[in-house]
Structures are given as structure tokens and as C-alpha cells.
Write a protein that holds these residues in place. Sequence first.
Motif, mmCIF file in Angstrom:
data_model
loop_
_atom_site.group_PDB
_atom_site.id
_atom_site.type_symbol
_atom_site.label_atom_id
_atom_site.label_comp_id
_atom_site.label_asym_id
_atom_site.label_seq_id
_atom_site.Cartn_x
_atom_site.Cartn_y
_atom_site.Cartn_z
ATOM 1 N N GLU A 25 0.818 -1.209 0.000
ATOM 2 C CA GLU A 25 0.000 0.000 0.000
ATOM 3 C C GLU A 25 0.852 1.260 0.000
ATOM 4 N N SER A 26 2.039 1.189 0.590
ATOM 5 C CA SER A 26 2.933 2.345 0.550
ATOM 6 C C SER A 26 3.283 2.683 -0.898
ATOM 7 N N ILE A 27 3.538 1.647 -1.676
ATOM 8 C CA ILE A 27 3.838 1.842 -3.103
ATOM 9 C C ILE A 27 2.584 2.303 -3.836
ATOM 10 N N GLU A 28 1.465 1.629 -3.519
ATOM 11 C CA GLU A 28 0.209 1.958 -4.205
ATOM 12 C C GLU A 28 -0.218 3.388 -3.937
ATOM 13 N N ARG A 29 -0.007 3.870 -2.727
ATOM 14 C CA ARG A 29 -0.429 5.221 -2.374
ATOM 15 C C ARG A 29 0.380 6.275 -3.126
ATOM 16 N N VAL A 30 1.652 6.008 -3.310
ATOM 17 C CA VAL A 30 2.476 6.948 -4.074
ATOM 18 C C VAL A 30 1.979 7.043 -5.514
ATOM 19 N N ILE A 31 1.716 5.871 -6.114
ATOM 20 C CA ILE A 31 1.238 5.850 -7.493
ATOM 21 C C ILE A 31 -0.167 6.461 -7.584
ATOM 22 N N SER A 32 -1.027 6.100 -6.625
ATOM 23 C CA SER A 32 -2.391 6.635 -6.631
ATOM 24 C C SER A 32 -2.403 8.143 -6.422
ATOM 25 N N ALA A 33 -1.472 8.625 -5.593
ATOM 26 C CA ALA A 33 -1.372 10.069 -5.382
ATOM 27 C C ALA A 33 -1.048 10.772 -6.701
ATOM 28 N N ALA A 34 -0.178 10.148 -7.507
ATOM 29 C CA ALA A 34 0.142 10.711 -8.820
ATOM 30 C C ALA A 34 -1.090 10.691 -9.725
ATOM 31 N N ASN A 35 -1.874 9.600 -9.655
ATOM 32 C CA ASN A 35 -3.103 9.514 -10.455
ATOM 33 C C ASN A 35 -4.097 10.603 -10.072
ATOM 34 N N VAL A 36 -4.307 10.759 -8.762
ATOM 35 C CA VAL A 36 -5.241 11.788 -8.275
ATOM 36 C C VAL A 36 -4.752 13.175 -8.666
ATOM 37 N N PHE A 37 -3.445 13.384 -8.560
ATOM 38 C CA PHE A 37 -2.869 14.679 -8.929
ATOM 39 C C PHE A 37 -3.182 15.008 -10.387
ATOM 40 N N LEU A 38 -3.013 14.032 -11.274
ATOM 41 C CA LEU A 38 -3.272 14.266 -12.695
ATOM 42 C C LEU A 38 -4.750 14.558 -12.947
ATOM 43 N N ILE A 39 -5.632 13.819 -12.269
ATOM 44 C CA ILE A 39 -7.070 14.037 -12.438
ATOM 45 C C ILE A 39 -7.457 15.433 -11.963
ATOM 46 N N LEU A 40 -6.967 15.820 -10.788
ATOM 47 C CA LEU A 40 -7.309 17.131 -10.237
ATOM 48 C C LEU A 40 -6.692 18.267 -11.043
ATOM 49 N N LYS A 41 -5.512 18.033 -11.571
ATOM 50 C CA LYS A 41 -4.815 19.080 -12.322
ATOM 51 C C LYS A 41 -5.466 19.353 -13.678
ATOM 52 N N PHE A 42 -5.902 18.298 -14.356
ATOM 53 C CA PHE A 42 -6.375 18.459 -15.731
ATOM 54 C C PHE A 42 -7.898 18.541 -15.861
ATOM 55 N N LEU A 43 -8.632 18.130 -14.814
ATOM 56 C CA LEU A 43 -10.089 18.272 -14.863
ATOM 57 C C LEU A 43 -10.508 19.551 -14.144
ATOM 58 N N THR A 44 -11.570 20.153 -14.637
ATOM 59 C CA THR A 44 -12.137 21.300 -13.917
ATOM 60 C C THR A 44 -12.859 20.800 -12.671
ATOM 61 N N LEU A 45 -13.176 21.706 -11.768
ATOM 62 C CA LEU A 45 -13.882 21.338 -10.544
ATOM 63 C C LEU A 45 -15.227 20.692 -10.889
ATOM 64 N N TYR A 46 -15.885 21.219 -11.904
ATOM 65 C CA TYR A 46 -17.176 20.671 -12.322
ATOM 66 C C TYR A 46 -17.010 19.256 -12.878
ATOM 67 N N ASP A 47 -16.016 19.050 -13.766
ATOM 68 C CA ASP A 47 -15.793 17.724 -14.351
ATOM 69 C C ASP A 47 -15.427 16.698 -13.282
ATOM 70 N N TYR A 48 -14.652 17.129 -12.289
ATOM 71 C CA TYR A 48 -14.296 16.215 -11.201
ATOM 72 C C TYR A 48 -15.548 15.813 -10.415
ATOM 73 N N GLY A 49 -16.472 16.757 -10.248
ATOM 74 C CA GLY A 49 -17.731 16.439 -9.584
ATOM 75 C C GLY A 49 -18.544 15.430 -10.365
ATOM 76 N N VAL A 50 -18.597 15.586 -11.700
ATOM 77 C CA VAL A 50 -19.316 14.622 -12.549
ATOM 78 C C VAL A 50 -18.668 13.244 -12.437
ATOM 79 N N TYR A 51 -17.341 13.206 -12.474
ATOM 80 C CA TYR A 51 -16.596 11.948 -12.352
ATOM 81 C C TYR A 51 -16.934 11.236 -11.043
ATOM 82 N N GLN A 52 -17.010 11.976 -9.952
ATOM 83 C CA GLN A 52 -17.342 11.389 -8.654
ATOM 84 C C GLN A 52 -18.783 10.894 -8.616
#
Length: 465
Positions: A25-52
Motif C-alpha cells: 500500500e505504501s507503493i500503491e499510495r504513491v502511485i495513486s497520489a500521482a493519479n489523483v494529482f493528474l485528475i485534479l490538475k487536468f479536470l475542472t472542478l465541475y468535471d471532477y464532480g461529474v466523475y465522482q
Amino acid sequence: MIRDIKNYSLRSSFLKGEFALASWESIERVISAANVFLILKFLTLYDYGVYQLVLAFYSLVSSFLLDSIHEVVTNDLSRFLKENKFGNFKKLFSEYAFFRIGVGFITTLVIFFGAGIVSGYYGQNVQGYVKIIALLFIIESCRKVLISVFKTYLHFSLLGSQAVLIALVKLVSFALLIKFNSFNIFWIIAAHVGAYGISLLFMFFRFLALYARQFGLQAGEKTSMFWQILKNHGKWAVIGEQASRINQNIRPWLIKFLINTEAVAVFSLTFGLVSMLSSLVPARTVSSLIPRELNNKERLRFIYANGIKFIAILGLILSGVAYFAFPVAINLILPKYNLVLPYFKILIFAFVPVSGFIILTRTTLVALREQKALFTRPLFQIASIVVFSFLLIPRFGIWGAVGQIAHTNFILGYILYRYLIKVRPELKLESKKLLGFSREDFQFIKENFIFVVRGLMVKLKVIKV
């Protein structure tokens, strides 16, 4: 005796299981943090809400795949393995696999061809998103069947590695989508589903090797077992699971209805960070270990009492560290999302320590086959979410949702604990022992610290066994 259950040791199994999961999980969290970072960085707040909201829709519908039965079946598979009832094990597993995969397949077909109805209800064109996420129902049904066997055999390292594999596949997919300028909600969901599909293939080949070695020549029982377990113990879990999934996934839709889609994004990110912190509390392997100790009342009491104490302490420590560390990280990496910090700072102390208590108490009730008691838990949560959401959210906004979560968590923990000590009075916690540290507690800490350090040294080949 099967090789996998020779020389069984509760402490060894628990610590090794937690260490294996924590390592992966230590490894997974680092990778997942990068995934979340990319989603938050490239999606608008509205698009992130739709995704959720799309993910919440999937989780809500997946309750019809009967995840609670998975927990009940895994519990009984563990019992059969411990008692060397391999024919019962094979029969129950076969019936469960046929049922679960069948339900998953039917659900995928219904959601895929009914995506237009969902899109019309939402009011916007989300039909493509729903069709893609529909494939995840059959994939996750197959994965759950395989996970039940791996959990029974305490193969926590294998299970932990799958989270890393899924996160890594998603990261590679996201990188390619960004490179080809196709990073949007549709392809993010497609990458999510594809990652779980690749994990399923990997687990399937590992399962074939394990199953052939352990049960290839073992005849299964002729009497049906799955339906009897469902009738005797699982019916309450089924009803409870339906209500529980509504609890977990109705909030985003209530927030969208009472506020807006952007508020869904803020709340989802806040609760996601809190849930990530809560998952660090070491209560993950307990569900596979407690069923093995039910006949030893003294040992079960020791596990429960000490588990509650040390899980609560660790939860408070993690919350304190996160209170100061997370704001620095958010402001450094994603400053535009620092609006979640006020909600996060309050919710961690109301959620993380109490969640560890709830997990351990609920796990014990499941092992005791008290599914009827657990049925009342989600009903209370539904009532609390609906009533307090309509009372608090219109007046206080997202703060109202935070208050509702804190209130529900505290009351839920109390309800589960009161029922547990009603059926098992010997598990009643003593405030003096719970709040203080005895010589036995320090000895317990010392022995397990030495055990962990020695295990690390063996892993690193510093010493030999």
C-alpha cells in the motif's frame, strides 16, 4: 494438513499480513497520489464532480452484486479451511462463484443497455460514461470470487500487489492520454475499468495454480451450502448491504441536489483524503483472523480489547500528523484545492480514530454471524444521512455534510458496541484498562516490536532464521 495453514500463529499472521499490505500500500499510495494529482490538475472542478457522481452511481448499483455475501462466504471458507473440511470449502466456493459471476453479468447487461435512462435522469449526456463503467460490474464480480480464496489462505501480499498493479496501469494510461491530448472523463473511466480487467487476468492465473494444487482431486459436498448460508446468515447481510451502499453513495447526489456539482467535487476530495488516512489504521487482516479465535473466549477478549486501544491511539497519532502535514502538501502541490483544508482538519479527528473502533467491532460481529444486528446499522445511517442532510446542508453547506458524518460515526460506533457486549458480555471494555497502560500492555508492545524488527531484518537478510 494443507501447507498454507501449517504452524498457524495469530500474531505472526496478523503482523505479517499487516506488513505485507502496508508494504504494497505504501507503493500503491504513491502511485495513486500521482493519479489523483493528474485528475485534479487536468479536470475542472465541475468535471471532477461529474466523475465522482459516476463512481457513486457504480457503487450504488454494485450493492445488487451482494458484496456483503462475499464477506459472509469468506468467513465460512476460513472456518472450513481451519477445520479441514475441504469438500465443504470446494462446494461453497463453486456455488458462490456461479451465483456471483451470474449476477455480475446480468447487471452489466442491464446497465449497459439502460445507460440512456440514467443519462436522462441526470439531465446531461453521461450515457457514454455509464456504458463504460457498466463493464466493471462483471470484472469486479470475478475479482471478488478470487479474492475470497486468497483472503482465506491469508495471501495478503498477493492482494496488496493487485492494488499496485491497478494503480500502475492507470498511471501509464493517464500519461498516454495526456500525451495524445485525450485526458477527459470518458477515457479516465475507461482506464479505470481497464486496470481492473488486467488485474483480473493476473489473479485468475494465480488462482488456477492454487486451486489445482489444493483442491484439484478433492470432491465437493453434494448438499447445497451457499443457499443455506444465505438463508441462515446472509439475508440480513444482503438487506444491510443494500442500505449501506445507499449510505455511502447517496451523499454526493444529495449535495448535488442541495448545493451544486462543484460542491460534490470539494466534498469528495475532502472525504477521499480522510478515508485514505483512515485506511492506514491496521485493521485490515483482522477479518480473516478473528474467525479462527472464536472458540477461545479469553484470546478473543484480548484481541478485541487491545485492538481497540492501540487502533484508537494510532488513529489519533495519524490525525495529528495529518493536521499539520496535509495542508503543506496541498498548498505545495494543488494550491487551487486548499479550500478543502478547513473541512479536512475537523473531519479527521471525528472520523479516523472512531472508524478503527467501528471496523474492529463490526468485524467481530460478522465473525460471530450476527448479521441481523448489522442490518440495523445501515438503516440508522440512512435515516441520519437523509434527515441531517436536509436539516444541515441547506443552512451550513458542506459544513453540514461534515457535521452529519461526525454525528453518524459516533452514534454508529456506540450502537455496534452495545450489541456486541449484549451477545458477548466478556468483550465489554474496561475504562481503566482502556485509558491506561499496564505492565502487560508494555510487554505486548515490546514483544511485537521485537517481532516486527526481527521480521524486517530477516526480510533484508541481515539475520538468518
